[in-house]
Motif scaffolding. Structure first.
Motif, PDB file in Angstrom:
ATOM      1  N   PHE A   1      44.633  45.536  48.446  1.00 32.12           N
ATOM      2  CA  PHE A   1      45.540  45.678  49.492  1.00 32.12           C
ATOM      3  C   PHE A   1      46.828  45.017  49.371  1.00 32.12           C
ATOM      4  O   PHE A   1      46.914  43.802  49.229  1.00 32.12           O
ATOM      5  N   GLY A   2      47.566  45.723  49.817  1.00 35.98           N
ATOM      6  CA  GLY A   2      49.323  45.505  50.126  1.00 35.98           C
ATOM      7  C   GLY A   2      50.276  46.046  48.731  1.00 35.98           C
ATOM      8  O   GLY A   2      50.213  45.461  47.945  1.00 35.98           O
TER       9      GLY A   2
ATOM     10  N   SER B   1      47.027  42.011  47.016  1.00 36.14           N
ATOM     11  CA  SER B   1      47.895  42.272  45.847  1.00 36.14           C
ATOM     12  C   SER B   1      48.689  40.952  45.528  1.00 36.14           C
ATOM     13  O   SER B   1      49.406  41.133  44.343  1.00 36.14           O
ATOM     14  N   GLY B   2      48.880  40.099  46.446  1.00 39.01           N
ATOM     15  CA  GLY B   2      49.601  38.915  46.195  1.00 39.01           C
ATOM     16  C   GLY B   2      51.325  39.173  46.613  1.00 39.01           C
ATOM     17  O   GLY B   2      51.993  38.469  46.584  1.00 39.01           O
TER      18      GLY B   2
ATOM     19  N   LEU C   1      50.238  29.514  46.882  1.00 36.66           N
ATOM     20  CA  LEU C   1      48.669  29.683  46.652  1.00 36.66           C
ATOM     21  C   LEU C   1      48.256  31.099  47.321  1.00 36.66           C
ATOM     22  O   LEU C   1      48.091  31.080  48.543  1.00 36.66           O
ATOM     23  N   GLY C   2      47.545  31.677  46.537  1.00 37.81           N
ATOM     24  CA  GLY C   2      47.127  32.822  47.041  1.00 37.81           C
ATOM     25  C   GLY C   2      45.670  32.559  47.010  1.00 37.81           C
ATOM     26  O   GLY C   2      44.861  32.414  45.980  1.00 37.81           O
TER      27      GLY C   2
ATOM     28  N   VAL D   1      42.313  38.408  43.138  1.00 37.60           N
ATOM     29  CA  VAL D   1      42.881  37.316  42.374  1.00 37.60           C
ATOM     30  C   VAL D   1      43.714  37.571  41.371  1.00 37.60           C
ATOM     31  O   VAL D   1      44.835  37.314  40.847  1.00 37.60           O
ATOM     32  N   GLN D   2      43.016  38.696  40.437  1.00 41.83           N
ATOM     33  CA  GLN D   2      43.476  39.189  39.316  1.00 41.83           C
ATOM     34  C   GLN D   2      44.734  39.956  39.709  1.00 41.83           C
ATOM     35  O   GLN D   2      45.719  39.982  38.942  1.00 41.83           O
ATOM     36  N   ALA D   3      44.661  40.686  40.582  1.00 42.99           N
ATOM     37  CA  ALA D   3      46.099  41.445  40.815  1.00 42.99           C
ATOM     38  C   ALA D   3      47.133  40.847  41.087  1.00 42.99           C
ATOM     39  O   ALA D   3      48.175  40.982  40.905  1.00 42.99           O
TER      40      ALA D   3
END
Length: 294
Positions: free
Chosen positions: A136-137, A168-169, A184-185, A193-195
């Motif tokens: 999401f994002g 999505s970061g 930090l996400g 985390v991967q995205a």
């Protein structure tokens, strides 16, 4: 694998709780519909009426996920009625989702630019390059848009940022592009985390400035200067002790993912430690902005 839709009937007093539960069970999206073609005339100020006969439709990543969610909902008391799961005809969802998406101006110098769009020719622009993905994002939803606007209006220069529920970061990346020292996400979904890591790399941000991890990842000792939490109402309330501890004294917290009518309940959960209020509201969604007391 094809998407699947779970549909059920809900009482007005139970619709909001069912909506949150469906998201917690992994729904990609949830919509509420009038099941009886009942008009809602202009309501009195401060009220948020729903139809007397409501249907909820939730989209899941596959039929198995939808059926597991249906089984979980049957354990509720009372259980929703007329539960049914149907497959959604497969198509190029990525391409369909790109239709109509273009560069988004978030306010100030900040822009979100998908890869198929040319970078806007603006002076001193700050550009986050990000495409729709599994997490999401993208900047289109009001909750994300309000957070991005708040970051653009008050750039987090030289701050330590925690993006809790990073998806999505996009928020962590925007904060770094606007001058944050480190971010930090954190998310409970490995795909998020991967995205986040992939999107950070696409924006020229290395692991020395942005780290991402699951909820067991250690948080900065002493707390962060700015905590971003664009999640859901119930997790925001349940995580109040953790997010309070994650915000250093004098630091700020921005919280989204809650409806206007849920703002008071969330603010009450943080009032013991924060001076907090509603910063923004769009399409029925609220953004809370708090400063932790020293």
């Amino acid at each position: 694998m094809s998407l699947a839709e779970l549909e059920c009937r809900a009482e007005p007093g139970d619709a909001e709780a069912l909506e949150e539960l469906l998201f917690e069970l992994g729904a990609v999206s949830v919509e509420l519909f009038d099941a009886a073609d009942e008009p809602l005339f202009e309501p009195p100020p401060g009220t948020h009426p729903l139809w007397s006969d409501i249907r909820l439709k939730a989209v899941f990543s596959d039929r198995t996920a939808a059926e597991l969610a249906s089984a979980s909902m049957l354990q509720r008391d009372p259980a929703p009625s007329e539960l049914q799961v149907t497959d959604i005809t497969d198509q190029d969802w990525v391409r369909a989702g790109l239709d109509g998406l273009e560069a988004i101006h978030c306010g100030g110098p900040l822009w979100i630019v998908p890869s198929w769009e040319e970078q806007p020719d603006v002076e001193d622009g700050v550009f986050v390059h990000l495409d729709p993905g599994l997490a999401f994002g993208t900047g289109n939803h009001p909750t994300t848009a309000m957070c991005l606007t708040a970051l653009a209006e008050d750039p987090p220069r030289d701050l330590e940022v925690l993006d809790y529920g990073c998806g999505s970061g996009i928020l962590a990346i925007a904060a770094l592009k606007l001058g944050a020292r480190h971010a930090l996400g954190i998310d409970n979904d490995p795909q998020a985390v991967q995205a986040t890591e992939s999107n950070a790399a696409a924006n020229g941000i290395g692991s020395d400035r942005l780290q991402a991890g699951l909820t067991d990842h250690p948080l900065p000792e002493g707390g962060s200067d700015l905590v971003l939490a664009n999640i859901l109402t119930r997790p925001l309330i349940e995580l109040a002790p953790e997010l309070t501890a994650a915000t250093r004294p004098g630091g700020r917290i921005l919280m989204a993912g809650l409806l206007d009518r849920q703002a008071e309940e969330v603010m009450e959960a943080y009032a013991h430690a924060f001076d907090i209020g509603v910063r923004d509201s769009r399409d029925g969604w609220a953004l809370l902005d708090g400063r932790r007391r020293t």
